[in-house]
Motif scaffolding. Structure first.
Motif, short mmCIF file in Angstrom:
data_model
loop_
_atom_site.label_atom_id
_atom_site.label_comp_id
_atom_site.label_asym_id
_atom_site.label_seq_id
_atom_site.Cartn_x
_atom_site.Cartn_y
_atom_site.Cartn_z
N LYS A 8 0.65 -1.31 0.01
CA LYS A 8 -0.18 0.03 -0.03
C LYS A 8 0.74 1.17 0.05
CE LYS A 8 -4.05 -1.64 2.40
NZ LYS A 8 -5.02 -1.73 3.52
N LEU A 9 2.04 1.19 0.74
CA LEU A 9 2.88 2.33 0.85
C LEU A 9 3.49 2.36 -0.48
CD1 LEU A 9 4.37 1.68 4.27
CD2 LEU A 9 3.26 3.89 3.57
N LEU A 10 3.84 1.36 -1.22
CA LEU A 10 4.46 1.63 -2.57
C LEU A 10 3.53 2.27 -3.27
CD1 LEU A 10 6.72 -1.53 -2.34
CD2 LEU A 10 7.49 0.75 -2.19
N ASP A 11 2.49 1.63 -3.47
CA ASP A 11 1.53 2.09 -4.60
C ASP A 11 0.99 3.55 -4.16
OD1 ASP A 11 1.45 -0.39 -5.85
OD2 ASP A 11 -0.62 -1.04 -4.62
N ALA A 12 0.83 3.89 -2.93
CA ALA A 12 0.62 5.30 -2.71
C ALA A 12 1.68 6.08 -2.79
CB ALA A 12 0.22 5.43 -0.94
N VAL A 16 1.41 9.64 -4.97
CA VAL A 16 1.60 10.96 -4.53
C VAL A 16 2.79 11.62 -5.21
CG1 VAL A 16 2.17 12.21 -2.48
CG2 VAL A 16 0.77 10.14 -2.36
N PHE A 17 3.89 10.97 -5.53
CA PHE A 17 4.98 11.50 -6.00
C PHE A 17 4.70 11.92 -7.37
CE2 PHE A 17 8.07 8.67 -3.42
CZ PHE A 17 8.37 9.52 -2.86
N ARG A 18 3.75 11.32 -8.30
CA ARG A 18 3.58 11.94 -9.61
C ARG A 18 2.53 13.08 -9.62
NH1 ARG A 18 1.28 7.02 -12.96
NH2 ARG A 18 0.57 6.20 -11.01
N THR A 19 2.09 13.32 -8.42
CA THR A 19 0.91 14.31 -8.15
C THR A 19 1.67 15.63 -7.52
OG1 THR A 19 -1.02 12.68 -8.14
CG2 THR A 19 -0.91 15.02 -7.22
N LYS A 20 2.44 15.34 -6.42
CA LYS A 20 3.07 16.46 -5.78
C LYS A 20 4.79 16.71 -5.99
CE LYS A 20 1.78 17.33 -1.83
NZ LYS A 20 1.71 17.38 -0.13
N GLY A 21 5.28 15.52 -7.04
CA GLY A 21 6.49 15.78 -6.85
C GLY A 21 7.46 15.06 -5.45
N TYR A 22 8.60 14.90 -5.63
CA TYR A 22 9.22 14.33 -4.59
C TYR A 22 9.47 15.16 -3.29
CZ TYR A 22 13.19 11.93 -1.99
OH TYR A 22 13.88 11.50 -1.07
N ALA A 23 9.93 16.46 -3.75
CA ALA A 23 10.24 17.25 -2.67
C ALA A 23 9.07 17.72 -1.86
CB ALA A 23 11.03 18.51 -3.13
N ALA A 24 8.06 17.81 -2.67
CA ALA A 24 6.78 18.40 -1.64
C ALA A 24 6.08 17.31 -0.93
CB ALA A 24 5.80 19.12 -2.77
N THR A 25 6.30 16.19 -1.19
CA THR A 25 5.80 15.06 -0.61
C THR A 25 6.50 14.46 0.46
OG1 THR A 25 5.26 13.96 -2.80
CG2 THR A 25 5.24 12.45 -0.82
N THR A 26 5.68 14.41 1.95
CA THR A 26 6.18 13.88 2.84
C THR A 26 5.77 12.71 3.37
OG1 THR A 26 3.97 14.86 4.01
CG2 THR A 26 5.62 16.46 3.81
N VAL A 27 6.34 12.08 4.38
CA VAL A 27 5.92 10.95 4.93
C VAL A 27 4.58 10.64 5.24
CG1 VAL A 27 6.51 9.00 6.62
CG2 VAL A 27 8.39 10.08 5.41
N ALA A 34 -1.91 5.95 1.75
CA ALA A 34 -1.89 4.52 1.79
C ALA A 34 -3.02 3.97 2.99
CB ALA A 34 -0.58 3.96 2.24
N GLY A 35 -3.30 4.84 3.71
CA GLY A 35 -4.38 4.31 4.67
C GLY A 35 -3.68 3.50 5.94
N VAL A 36 -2.34 3.90 6.16
CA VAL A 36 -1.44 3.21 7.23
C VAL A 36 -0.86 4.25 8.01
CG1 VAL A 36 -0.90 1.14 5.43
CG2 VAL A 36 0.70 3.31 5.94
N THR A 37 -0.38 3.85 9.25
CA THR A 37 0.29 4.61 10.26
C THR A 37 1.64 4.89 9.94
OG1 THR A 37 0.85 2.69 11.64
CG2 THR A 37 -1.08 3.30 12.00
N LYS A 38 2.24 6.05 10.88
CA LYS A 38 3.42 6.28 10.43
C LYS A 38 4.25 5.21 11.04
CE LYS A 38 6.13 10.79 10.42
NZ LYS A 38 6.10 12.16 10.79
N GLY A 39 4.04 4.51 12.11
CA GLY A 39 4.67 3.49 12.70
C GLY A 39 5.03 2.43 11.50
N SER A 40 4.05 2.06 10.89
CA SER A 40 4.15 0.95 9.62
C SER A 40 4.97 1.48 8.73
CB SER A 40 2.47 0.89 9.23
OG SER A 40 2.58 -0.14 8.11
N PHE A 41 4.89 2.76 8.42
CA PHE A 41 6.03 3.40 7.54
C PHE A 41 7.36 2.95 7.99
CE2 PHE A 41 9.26 6.47 5.79
CZ PHE A 41 8.76 6.42 4.55
N PHE A 42 7.74 3.37 9.13
CA PHE A 42 9.15 3.15 9.71
C PHE A 42 9.39 1.76 9.86
CE2 PHE A 42 8.87 7.76 10.33
CZ PHE A 42 9.92 8.07 9.25
#
Length: 206
Positions: A8-12, A16-27, A34-42
């Motif tokens: 889900k994180l990879l798909d998201a 998001v990168f294609r919409t906002k770009g790399y620099a403007a995208t945050t975790v 992705a509908g997941v927690t920040k803990g899941s990301f890390f």
């Protein structure tokens, strides 16, 4: 088997990168999409750059399967496969702008000088795609233009340059019209590179 939250994180990230770009995208942006927690990301990634490297590989795997299953591969004539590739790319333009643009092209424009690992990942993915396309171009060259001075690889890069440039203009114009016209011109150019042998209308004398 890939963990569901990681997928889900990879798909998201791709979206998001294609919409906002790399620099403007945050975790946080990626986690929300992705509908997941920040803990899941890390749990899966050490950083946004780490995610991006995996997202680039994920994108390449997905696009390779997408193009491998495309109908143009069914054509027996390599010329028709090359032209069919362009037609397939044109059909994808019926989506929203972020949905038809290239993740790797978007990323490398922003990161080529600041994130060498991401630049290398983008180069690997785009070069692999061109290598697959070059096989059909080489076969078409051997059949229709064996003495042409250009290489199949150079045409593969040219096709991708037209596509990536078209994506930039699609973003600038917020629409696909210019990109669609560019692909029409590209198709006509490729038709000229691989001309069908002309059939003579004159009957041979007995």
């Amino acid at each position: 088997m890939q963990h569901e939250s990681k997928r889900k994180l990879l798909d998201a990230a791709q979206n998001v990168f294609r919409t906002k770009g790399y620099a403007a995208t945050t975790v946080d942006d990626i986690c929300e999409a992705a509908g997941v927690t920040k803990g899941s990301f890390f749990h899966h990634f050490k950083s946004k750059e780490g995610l991006t490297l995996d997202a680039a590989a994920h994108w390449s795997t997905w696009t390779e399967a997408l193009f491998a299953a495309a109908p143009f591969h069914q054509a027996a004539d390599p010329r028709e496969r090359v032209l069919g590739y362009v037609d397939f790319r044109a059909a994808i333009l019926d989506r929203a702008v972020p949905d038809f643009t290239c993740l790797l092209g978007t990323l490398v424009q922003e990161t080529y000088a600041t994130h060498p690992a991401i630049r290398a990942a983008c180069n690997k993915g785009m070069s692999s795609h061109i290598a697959n396309l070059t096989c059909d171009i080489e076969a078409a060259k051997q059949r229709y233009a064996p003495d042409a001075p250009w290489s199949a690889e150079s045409i593969g890069y040219f096709i991708q340059a037209v596509l990536q440039g078209s994506f930039i203009f699609a973003k600038a114009k917020d629409g696909s019209e210019v990109a669609r016209e560019n692909l029409s011109h590209l198709r006509r150019y490729l038709e000229g590179l691989f001309p069908h042998p002309r059939k003579s209308n004159r009957k041979e004398k007995p």
